[in-house]
Design an enzyme around this catalytic site. Structure first.
Site, PDB file in Angstrom:
ATOM      1  N   ASP A   1       1.587   2.918   3.529  1.00 28.05           N
ATOM      2  CA  ASP A   1       0.788   3.618   3.259  1.00 28.05           C
ATOM      3  C   ASP A   1       1.349   5.117   3.513  1.00 28.05           C
ATOM      4  O   ASP A   1       0.580   6.139   3.431  1.00 28.05           O
ATOM      5  CB  ASP A   1      -0.568   3.540   4.627  1.00 28.05           C
ATOM      6  CG  ASP A   1      -1.721   4.914   3.501  1.00 28.05           C
ATOM      7  OD1 ASP A   1      -2.067   5.562   2.936  1.00 28.05           O
ATOM      8  OD2 ASP A   1      -2.751   5.040   4.725  1.00 28.05           O
TER       9      ASP A   1
ATOM     10  N   HIS B   1       0.666  -1.043  -0.130  1.00 25.88           N
ATOM     11  CA  HIS B   1       0.161  -0.200  -0.224  1.00 25.88           C
ATOM     12  C   HIS B   1       0.921   1.364  -0.084  1.00 25.88           C
ATOM     13  O   HIS B   1       1.467   1.675   0.839  1.00 25.88           O
ATOM     14  CB  HIS B   1      -0.839  -0.293   1.238  1.00 25.88           C
ATOM     15  CG  HIS B   1      -2.009   1.041   0.852  1.00 25.88           C
ATOM     16  ND1 HIS B   1      -3.330   1.256   0.953  1.00 25.88           N
ATOM     17  CD2 HIS B   1      -1.723   2.357   1.347  1.00 25.88           C
ATOM     18  CE1 HIS B   1      -4.055   2.208   1.566  1.00 25.88           C
ATOM     19  NE2 HIS B   1      -2.891   3.056   1.165  1.00 25.88           N
TER      20      HIS B   1
ATOM     21  N   HIS C   1       1.927   4.954  -1.745  1.00 22.13           N
ATOM     22  CA  HIS C   1       1.199   6.426  -2.495  1.00 22.13           C
ATOM     23  C   HIS C   1       1.811   7.083  -2.956  1.00 22.13           C
ATOM     24  O   HIS C   1       3.182   7.829  -2.242  1.00 22.13           O
ATOM     25  CB  HIS C   1       0.023   7.524  -1.822  1.00 22.13           C
ATOM     26  CG  HIS C   1      -0.806   7.066  -0.746  1.00 22.13           C
ATOM     27  ND1 HIS C   1      -2.296   7.048  -1.575  1.00 22.13           N
ATOM     28  CD2 HIS C   1      -1.430   6.682   0.515  1.00 22.13           C
ATOM     29  CE1 HIS C   1      -3.523   6.555  -1.245  1.00 22.13           C
ATOM     30  NE2 HIS C   1      -2.947   6.206   0.304  1.00 22.13           N
TER      31      HIS C   1
ATOM     32  N   HIS D   1     -10.305   1.249   1.310  1.00 25.31           N
ATOM     33  CA  HIS D   1     -10.366   2.298   2.489  1.00 25.31           C
ATOM     34  C   HIS D   1     -11.272   1.995   3.303  1.00 25.31           C
ATOM     35  O   HIS D   1     -12.787   2.404   3.165  1.00 25.31           O
ATOM     36  CB  HIS D   1     -10.518   3.173   2.159  1.00 25.31           C
ATOM     37  CG  HIS D   1     -10.056   4.235   3.291  1.00 25.31           C
ATOM     38  ND1 HIS D   1      -8.855   5.191   3.212  1.00 25.31           N
ATOM     39  CD2 HIS D   1     -10.979   5.268   4.153  1.00 25.31           C
ATOM     40  CE1 HIS D   1      -8.829   6.212   4.844  1.00 25.31           C
ATOM     41  NE2 HIS D   1     -10.085   5.242   4.822  1.00 25.31           N
TER      42      HIS D   1
ATOM     43  N   LYS E   1      -9.180  -0.533  -6.063  1.00 27.72           N
ATOM     44  CA  LYS E   1      -9.157   0.070  -4.358  1.00 27.72           C
ATOM     45  C   LYS E   1     -10.512   0.890  -4.385  1.00 27.72           C
ATOM     46  O   LYS E   1     -10.726   1.523  -5.552  1.00 27.72           O
ATOM     47  CB  LYS E   1      -8.350   1.585  -4.502  1.00 27.72           C
ATOM     48  CG  LYS E   1      -8.130   1.623  -3.534  1.00 27.72           C
ATOM     49  CD  LYS E   1      -7.685   1.341  -2.168  1.00 27.72           C
ATOM     50  CE  LYS E   1      -7.354   1.714  -0.803  1.00 27.72           C
ATOM     51  NZ  LYS E   1      -6.661   3.486  -0.568  1.00 27.72           N
TER      52      LYS E   1
ATOM     53  N   HIS F   1      -5.171  -0.741   6.048  1.00 27.89           N
ATOM     54  CA  HIS F   1      -4.191   0.153   6.651  1.00 27.89           C
ATOM     55  C   HIS F   1      -5.572   0.520   7.985  1.00 27.89           C
ATOM     56  O   HIS F   1      -6.055   1.144   8.721  1.00 27.89           O
ATOM     57  CB  HIS F   1      -4.087   1.512   6.785  1.00 27.89           C
ATOM     58  CG  HIS F   1      -5.335   2.130   5.882  1.00 27.89           C
ATOM     59  ND1 HIS F   1      -6.414   2.004   5.620  1.00 27.89           N
ATOM     60  CD2 HIS F   1      -4.839   2.768   4.524  1.00 27.89           C
ATOM     61  CE1 HIS F   1      -6.960   3.157   5.030  1.00 27.89           C
ATOM     62  NE2 HIS F   1      -6.776   3.469   4.094  1.00 27.89           N
TER      63      HIS F   1
HETATM   64  O1  DOR Z   1      -3.514   9.554   5.848  1.00 24.92           O
HETATM   65  C1  DOR Z   1      -4.077   9.106   4.573  1.00 24.92           C
HETATM   66  N1  DOR Z   1      -3.401   9.753   3.384  1.00 24.92           N
HETATM   67  N2  DOR Z   1      -5.137   7.840   4.308  1.00 24.92           N
HETATM   68  C2  DOR Z   1      -5.422   7.568   3.636  1.00 24.92           C
HETATM   69  O2  DOR Z   1      -6.684   7.184   3.122  1.00 24.92           O
HETATM   70  C3  DOR Z   1      -5.500   8.127   1.605  1.00 24.92           C
HETATM   71  C4  DOR Z   1      -3.874   8.674   1.861  1.00 24.92           C
HETATM   72  C5  DOR Z   1      -3.341  10.146   0.959  1.00 24.92           C
HETATM   73  O3  DOR Z   1      -4.145  10.002  -0.199  1.00 24.92           O
HETATM   74  O4  DOR Z   1      -2.905  11.095   1.004  1.00 24.92           O
HETATM   75 ZN    ZN Z   2      -3.306   5.155   1.817  1.00 29.49          ZN
END
Ligand code: DOR
Ligand code: ZN
Length: 351
Positions: free
Chosen positions: A251, A15, A17, A138, A101, A176
């Site tokens: 995450d 997971h 970003h 999520h 997702k 998460h």
């Molecule tokens: O803390 C988070 N940041 N939780 C999420 O679900 C998305 C993520 C983000 O894309 O910044």
């Molecule tokens: Zn995330």
């Protein structure tokens, strides 16, 4: 005598970003340095919603991988009320998508295009169950009347449990996980082999009091928000158990410093710069370094039906410093989790 050196099969991050543009270029090298593969979240603006979007995004990611580093991005589709089941299935069958997702609309960062009512994507979910495409969730309700600390547990009762009842073959990952309720729910479904959960390093290391220690600490704010200590303990116990459904997903969610340190700061902890050091610290505190490899390198590939890595990496029990601000090409920066603090472990690299 404490363990001084850990040799693990090269872990994967289930997971992440990675963002896009200058941010992608700045943060991707950190993930690619430690992890062989990563499940890449699709919440860009606009979202990665179609197979064509994912093909193009994958190209941009691969272009940002430093020379000499092997790293495989595993792409995901951002489900919307309008997702076309044929395009999604084609993308999965062609090996473009590893999973899809589900963001309940407005649950978190860049989720405005998410699903407004899960009933609207019934045909999509039926198709995914048929072809064995995992649904990554999520898991928080968006009902603002529900307390923010209860949104995951309520989602499990109201949405996730009925979803698994309706779609008996659907494979899901509760992303998460942050609560004892999530751990118990995943365990209840362990025998089916169709429910997994990722656990972040920060949720293993902090509880909700840390967010307010000595003042408000925007860099510890993420979604789902960290819960009370009993939940952290439950997550740690699940992570170190070695049980198959629990696997590593950082995450890591970078945001420009100016967007974090603001009157209305964004959710997300940037943990990619020292993810394995952070997990090692949590496992060591629990006296369970021997199960880190199952959690970080074995359980995830097994859930996704992928081979485990043959390469190995080394972590050493020597102090390292979490890096200072990581500059983004456009002048802003991202602050790593625990920036400037001393960590007990150092990621050395390939064995
Ligand atoms: O803390 C988070 N940041 N939780 C999420 O679900 C998305 C993520 C983000 O894309 O910044
Ligand atoms: Zn995330």
């Amino acid at each position: 005598m404490p363990t001084e050196r850990l040799v693990l099969r090269r872990p994967d991050d289930w997971h992440v970003h990675l963002r896009d543009g200058a941010m992608l270029k700045a943060v991707l090298p950190f993930t690619a340095r430690q992890f062989g593969r990563a499940i890449v979240m699709p919440n860009l603006k606009p979202p990665v919603a179609t197979t064509a979007d994912a093909v193009a995004y994958r190209e941009r990611i691969l272009a940002a991988v430093p020379a000499g580093v092997s790293f495989t991005p595993l792409m995901t589709a951002y489900l919307t009320d309008g997702t076309d089941p044929d395009d999604l299935a084609q993308g999965f069958e062609d090996g473009v998508f590893a999973a899809a997702k589900l963001y309940p609309a407005n649950a978190t960062t860049n989720s405005a295009h998410g699903v407004t009512d899960i009933a609207k994507i019934t045909p999509v979910l039926e198709r995914m169950a048929e072809i064995g495409m995992p649904l990554l969730i999520h898991g928080e309700v968006t009902d603002q009347a529900v307390d923010i600390f209860d949104r995951e547990a309520v989602f499990i009762d109201r949405t996730l449990a009925p979803l698994l009842e309706r779609h008996k073959a659907l494979r899901v990952v509760l992303e998460h996980a942050t609560t004892a309720e999530a751990v118990a729910f995943v365990r209840d479904h362990a025998a089916s082999g169709r429910v997994g959960a990722t656990i972040t390093a920060h949720h293993l290391l902090i509880n909700r009091s840390h967010i307010f220690q000595g003042g408000i600490r925007p860099h510890l704010y993420c979604l789902p928000i960290a819960k009370r200590e009993t939940h952290r303990q439950a997550l740690l116990e699940a992570a170190i158990s070695g049980e198959g459904p629990f696997f590593l997903g950082t995450d890591t969610a970078p945001h420009p410093l100016t967007a974090k340190e603001s009157a209305c700061g964004c959710a997300g902890c940037f943990t990619a710069a020292n993810a394995l050091e952070l997990y090692a610290e949590a496992f060591e505190q629990a006296g369970a370094l021997d199960t880190l490899e199952a959690f970080a390198s074995l359980n995830g590939p097994r859930f996704y039906g992928l081979p485990v890595a043959e390469e190995k990496v080394v972590l050493e029990r020597s102090p390292s410093t979490a890096p200072d601000i990581v500059l983004i090409a456009d002048g802003d920066g991202v602050l790593p989790f625990r920036s400037g603090e001393t960590l007990n472990w150092t990621f050395v690299g390939a064995a």
